[in-house]
Design a protein around this motif. Structure first.
Motif, PDB file in Angstrom:
ATOM      1  N   ASN A   1     -13.511   6.844   4.220  1.00  0.00           N
ATOM      2  CA  ASN A   1     -14.922   7.230   4.441  1.00  0.00           C
ATOM      3  C   ASN A   1     -15.800   5.990   4.297  1.00  0.00           C
ATOM      4  O   ASN A   1     -15.307   4.882   4.009  1.00  0.00           O
TER       5      ASN A   1
ATOM      6  N   ASN B   1      -8.981  16.073   1.439  1.00  0.00           N
ATOM      7  CA  ASN B   1      -9.931  17.090   0.987  1.00  0.00           C
ATOM      8  C   ASN B   1     -10.923  17.537   2.048  1.00  0.00           C
ATOM      9  O   ASN B   1     -12.090  17.827   1.746  1.00  0.00           O
TER      10      ASN B   1
ATOM     11  N   GLN C   1       1.798   2.997  -3.584  1.00  0.00           N
ATOM     12  CA  GLN C   1       0.762   3.980  -3.959  1.00  0.00           C
ATOM     13  C   GLN C   1       1.295   5.153  -4.782  1.00  0.00           C
ATOM     14  O   GLN C   1       0.561   5.762  -5.542  1.00  0.00           O
TER      15      GLN C   1
ATOM     16  N   PHE D   1      -8.841   1.727  -0.218  1.00  0.00           N
ATOM     17  CA  PHE D   1     -10.122   1.981  -0.892  1.00  0.00           C
ATOM     18  C   PHE D   1     -10.361   3.484  -0.923  1.00  0.00           C
ATOM     19  O   PHE D   1     -11.264   4.008  -0.267  1.00  0.00           O
TER      20      PHE D   1
ATOM     21  N   ASN E   1      -4.604  15.892   1.486  1.00  0.00           N
ATOM     22  CA  ASN E   1      -4.622  14.429   1.412  1.00  0.00           C
ATOM     23  C   ASN E   1      -6.031  13.869   1.262  1.00  0.00           C
ATOM     24  O   ASN E   1      -6.269  12.990   0.436  1.00  0.00           O
TER      25      ASN E   1
ATOM     26  N   ARG F   1       0.832  -1.224   0.000  1.00  0.00           N
ATOM     27  CA  ARG F   1       0.000   0.000   0.000  1.00  0.00           C
ATOM     28  C   ARG F   1       0.864   1.270   0.000  1.00  0.00           C
ATOM     29  O   ARG F   1       1.072   1.882  -1.042  1.00  0.00           O
TER      30      ARG F   1
ATOM     31  N   HIS G   1       8.953   7.582   8.143  1.00  0.00           N
ATOM     32  CA  HIS G   1       9.574   7.631   6.810  1.00  0.00           C
ATOM     33  C   HIS G   1      11.046   8.004   6.979  1.00  0.00           C
ATOM     34  O   HIS G   1      11.451   8.589   7.982  1.00  0.00           O
TER      35      HIS G   1
ATOM     36  N   SER H   1      -1.154  11.458  10.544  1.00  0.00           N
ATOM     37  CA  SER H   1      -0.020  11.881   9.715  1.00  0.00           C
ATOM     38  C   SER H   1       0.584  13.172  10.263  1.00  0.00           C
ATOM     39  O   SER H   1      -0.062  13.893  11.014  1.00  0.00           O
TER      40      SER H   1
ATOM     41  N   SER I   1     -10.182   7.153  -3.620  1.00  0.00           N
ATOM     42  CA  SER I   1     -10.660   7.467  -4.967  1.00  0.00           C
ATOM     43  C   SER I   1      -9.567   7.157  -5.999  1.00  0.00           C
ATOM     44  O   SER I   1      -8.432   7.633  -5.865  1.00  0.00           O
TER      45      SER I   1
ATOM     46  N   THR J   1       5.307  11.533   8.341  1.00  0.00           N
ATOM     47  CA  THR J   1       5.019  11.423   6.911  1.00  0.00           C
ATOM     48  C   THR J   1       6.175  11.875   6.023  1.00  0.00           C
ATOM     49  O   THR J   1       6.428  11.290   4.971  1.00  0.00           O
TER      50      THR J   1
ATOM     51  N   HIS K   1       5.325   4.957  12.726  1.00  0.00           N
ATOM     52  CA  HIS K   1       5.273   4.863  11.249  1.00  0.00           C
ATOM     53  C   HIS K   1       6.209   5.960  10.732  1.00  0.00           C
ATOM     54  O   HIS K   1       5.807   7.108  10.560  1.00  0.00           O
TER      55      HIS K   1
HETATM   56  C1  HMG Z   1     -10.822  10.823   0.695  1.00  0.00           C
HETATM   57  C2  HMG Z   1     -11.272  11.186  -0.715  1.00  0.00           C
HETATM   58  C3  HMG Z   1     -12.008  10.022  -1.341  1.00  0.00           C
HETATM   59  C4  HMG Z   1     -12.217  12.386  -0.611  1.00  0.00           C
HETATM   60  O1  HMG Z   1     -12.392  12.915  -1.915  1.00  0.00           O
HETATM   61  P1  HMG Z   1     -13.552  13.930  -2.251  1.00  0.00           P
HETATM   62  O2  HMG Z   1     -13.402  14.349  -3.673  1.00  0.00           O
HETATM   63  O3  HMG Z   1     -13.596  15.006  -1.207  1.00  0.00           O
HETATM   64  O4  HMG Z   1     -14.827  12.985  -2.074  1.00  0.00           O
HETATM   65  P2  HMG Z   1     -16.336  13.234  -2.334  1.00  0.00           P
HETATM   66  O5  HMG Z   1     -17.063  12.543  -1.224  1.00  0.00           O
HETATM   67  O6  HMG Z   1     -16.633  14.698  -2.599  1.00  0.00           O
HETATM   68  O7  HMG Z   1     -16.589  12.420  -3.703  1.00  0.00           O
HETATM   69  C5  HMG Z   1     -16.019  12.819  -4.931  1.00  0.00           C
HETATM   70  C6  HMG Z   1     -15.904  11.612  -5.838  1.00  0.00           C
HETATM   71  O8  HMG Z   1     -15.023  10.640  -5.248  1.00  0.00           O
HETATM   72  C7  HMG Z   1     -15.726   9.403  -5.071  1.00  0.00           C
HETATM   73  N1  HMG Z   1     -15.265   8.778  -3.825  1.00  0.00           N
HETATM   74  C8  HMG Z   1     -15.408   9.266  -2.582  1.00  0.00           C
HETATM   75  N2  HMG Z   1     -14.871   8.398  -1.701  1.00  0.00           N
HETATM   76  C9  HMG Z   1     -14.398   7.354  -2.416  1.00  0.00           C
HETATM   77  C10 HMG Z   1     -13.751   6.158  -2.055  1.00  0.00           C
HETATM   78  N3  HMG Z   1     -13.474   5.849  -0.771  1.00  0.00           N
HETATM   79  N4  HMG Z   1     -13.385   5.302  -3.032  1.00  0.00           N
HETATM   80  C11 HMG Z   1     -13.652   5.601  -4.324  1.00  0.00           C
HETATM   81  N5  HMG Z   1     -14.273   6.717  -4.733  1.00  0.00           N
HETATM   82  C12 HMG Z   1     -14.649   7.591  -3.766  1.00  0.00           C
HETATM   83  C13 HMG Z   1     -17.181   9.795  -5.038  1.00  0.00           C
HETATM   84  O9  HMG Z   1     -17.984   8.686  -5.373  1.00  0.00           O
HETATM   85  C14 HMG Z   1     -17.226  10.891  -6.070  1.00  0.00           C
HETATM   86  O10 HMG Z   1     -17.159  10.289  -7.364  1.00  0.00           O
HETATM   87  P3  HMG Z   1     -17.798  11.012  -8.660  1.00  0.00           P
HETATM   88  O11 HMG Z   1     -19.255  11.200  -8.294  1.00  0.00           O
HETATM   89  O12 HMG Z   1     -17.060  12.331  -8.820  1.00  0.00           O
HETATM   90  O13 HMG Z   1     -17.538  10.033  -9.767  1.00  0.00           O
HETATM   91  C15 HMG Z   1     -10.065  11.589  -1.604  1.00  0.00           C
HETATM   92  O14 HMG Z   1      -9.516  12.757  -1.082  1.00  0.00           O
HETATM   93  C16 HMG Z   1      -9.001  10.530  -1.692  1.00  0.00           C
HETATM   94  O15 HMG Z   1      -9.224   9.456  -2.200  1.00  0.00           O
HETATM   95  N6  HMG Z   1      -7.767  10.838  -1.211  1.00  0.00           N
HETATM   96  C17 HMG Z   1      -6.647   9.932  -1.335  1.00  0.00           C
HETATM   97  C18 HMG Z   1      -5.930   9.902  -0.025  1.00  0.00           C
HETATM   98  C19 HMG Z   1      -4.797   8.912  -0.069  1.00  0.00           C
HETATM   99  O16 HMG Z   1      -4.956   7.770  -0.465  1.00  0.00           O
HETATM  100  N7  HMG Z   1      -3.597   9.360   0.408  1.00  0.00           N
HETATM  101  C20 HMG Z   1      -2.479   8.488   0.562  1.00  0.00           C
HETATM  102  C21 HMG Z   1      -2.674   7.560   1.718  1.00  0.00           C
HETATM  103  S1  HMG Z   1      -2.467   8.354   3.319  1.00  0.00           S
HETATM  104  C22 HMG Z   1      -0.784   8.163   3.625  1.00  0.00           C
HETATM  105  O17 HMG Z   1      -0.058   7.684   2.783  1.00  0.00           O
HETATM  106  C23 HMG Z   1      -0.260   8.516   4.997  1.00  0.00           C
HETATM  107  C24 HMG Z   1      -0.077   7.291   5.901  1.00  0.00           C
HETATM  108  C25 HMG Z   1      -1.419   6.627   6.239  1.00  0.00           C
HETATM  109  O18 HMG Z   1       0.705   6.293   5.270  1.00  0.00           O
HETATM  110  C26 HMG Z   1       0.594   7.700   7.214  1.00  0.00           C
HETATM  111  C27 HMG Z   1       1.778   8.674   7.060  1.00  0.00           C
HETATM  112  O19 HMG Z   1       2.807   8.310   6.477  1.00  0.00           O
HETATM  113  O20 HMG Z   1       1.622   9.788   7.516  1.00  0.00           O
END
Ligand code: HMG
Length: 311
Positions: free
Chosen positions: A88, A119, A22, A53, A117, A18, A214, A148, A55, A184, A212
């Motif tokens: 979510n 939104n 990613q 899971f 990250n 993951r 980096h 994070s 977007s 992070t 966690h």
């Molecule tokens: C959180 C959201 C989804 C909000 O994104 P958003 O645009 O604010 O969501 P929304 O509720 O307004 O929906 C917009 C669109 O996204 C879809 N949607 C809404 N939710 C989902 C979902 N779960 N899966 C799939 N689709 C989704 C939803 O259906 C809609 O689709 P449309 O109608 O436009 O076709 C977005 O900002 C996002 O996906 N962000 C990605 C965040 C991410 O993966 N970051 C990297 C991981 S975190 C990390 O690495 C840190 C960590 C954990 O390792 C620790 C560290 O190191 O610090």
């Protein structure tokens, strides 16, 4: 708050499939992702974060999340957990449909990082996580939490330990069984990590905390050691040091799993992981991505093997 005794055993939560993948620009095939999980199981990892899971518009690399998780779970190894990220309810429902038995919600201690990250603000994120933890509880699914930017944020600079403690305590109150504290962008040093842990440990028992870290500035192993001395016994790590966050430009991967295992072996702390099999896995996935393993331990072990083969 240092403890004189190190933990006898440590649980490593493997991040390679993951956090590790990613941020890869080239799409990695689903077969390679599933094979990576299989190799990590064989190396002895008991917790492997498998996909997220989120977007696919935000993180295209995780767009095959349902297929990866379904295939991994179809041949799940006994006693291994396969957590997945769910930001979510929509993500949780998709993860549940693919068979998830453990999920993770991920927040931040910095407002700007939260916006970039996921939104939304920190407060809004916590509101979105609550229905996830409630639905998970109803479905008998375990929930892990992340915070994070526990020492520094790519947009705001230094982060106050108190802000980390507030988010961590809320995640525990919501039902997370453990909170993983993410440096992070890898700016932490043992001193800043200890200050942060001291603040968090006043609100959350240390048994419920994970590190966690980096490795951007090469401090991650030192930070693991400092955290061990404070009684933290769970660490996230990524095979081959893969990874980086798409919303933290320039940050390098998690501490390499093999670097942590080398440290633990040297300290006499049991992780249950086979270092040779892990290094093989680091070499394999790095070759799939067209590069050498980033970690010092993998490179040293591979060089030693090559020398022995020539002798
Ligand atoms: C959180 C959201 C989804 C909000 O994104 P958003 O645009 O604010 O969501 P929304 O509720 O307004 O929906 C917009 C669109 O996204 C879809 N949607 C809404 N939710 C989902 C979902 N779960 N899966 C799939 N689709 C989704 C939803 O259906 C809609 O689709 P449309 O109608 O436009 O076709 C977005 O900002 C996002 O996906 N962000 C990605 C965040 C991410 O993966 N970051 C990297 C991981 S975190 C990390 O690495 C840190 C960590 C954990 O390792 C620790 C560290 O190191 O610090």
């Amino acid at each position: 708050m240092t403890t004189s005794k190190l933990p006898a055993t440590v649980r490593i939560v493997e991040m390679g499939p993951r956090d590790g993948l990613q941020n890869e620009k080239q799409l990695v095939s689903t077969n390679t992702k599933v094979e990576l999980v299989r190799r990590l199981e064989r190396a002895g990892l008991k917790a492997i974060e498998t996909t997220s899971f989120v977007s696919p518009k935000w993180v295209p690399q995780m767009g095959d999340n349902s297929e990866v998780l379904t295939r991994v779970l179809a041949a799940a190894a006994l006693g291994v957990a396969y957590p997945v990220l769910t930001p979510n309810l929509k993500g949780f429902e998709a993860a549940l449909a693919a068979g998830a038995r453990e999920v993770a919600v991920f927040g931040a201690a910095s407002e700007s990082f939260s916006q970039k990250n996921i939104n939304c603000s920190i407060a809004e994120s916590l509101e979105r996580f609550r229905p996830v933890t409630e639905a998970a509880q109803a479905a008998g699914v375990k929930v892990r939490g992340y915070v994070s930017c526990v020492v520094g944020c790519p947009y705001e600079g230094a982060v106050a330990p108190q802000a980390v403690a507030d988010v961590a305590a809320t995640l525990i109150e919501m039902g997370c069984y453990e909170v993983s504290l993410g440096d992070t962008i890898g700016v932490g040093t043992p001193a800043s990590i200890v200050r942060m842990l001291e603040a968090v440990a006043k609100r959350v028992p240390v048994e419920k905390l994970a590190g966690h870290y980096h490795d951007t500035y090469g401090m991650a192993v030192a930070n693991v050691h400092a955290s061990l001395q404070m009684g933290v016994a769970v660490f996230d790590a990524s095979v081959g040091g893969l990874g980086g966050c798409p919303y933290a430009a320039g940050a390098s991967g998690n501490v390499a799993t093999e670097d942590v295992v080398w440290l633990l072996n040297g300290l006499g702390v049991d992780s249950g992981i086979d270092l040779d099999a892990l290094v093989d896995t680091a070499a394999w996935i790095s070759a799939q991505l067209g590069r050498e393993p980033a970690s010092r331990v993998a490179r040293a072990v591979l060089a030693k093997r090559a020398k022995a083969a020539c002798a």
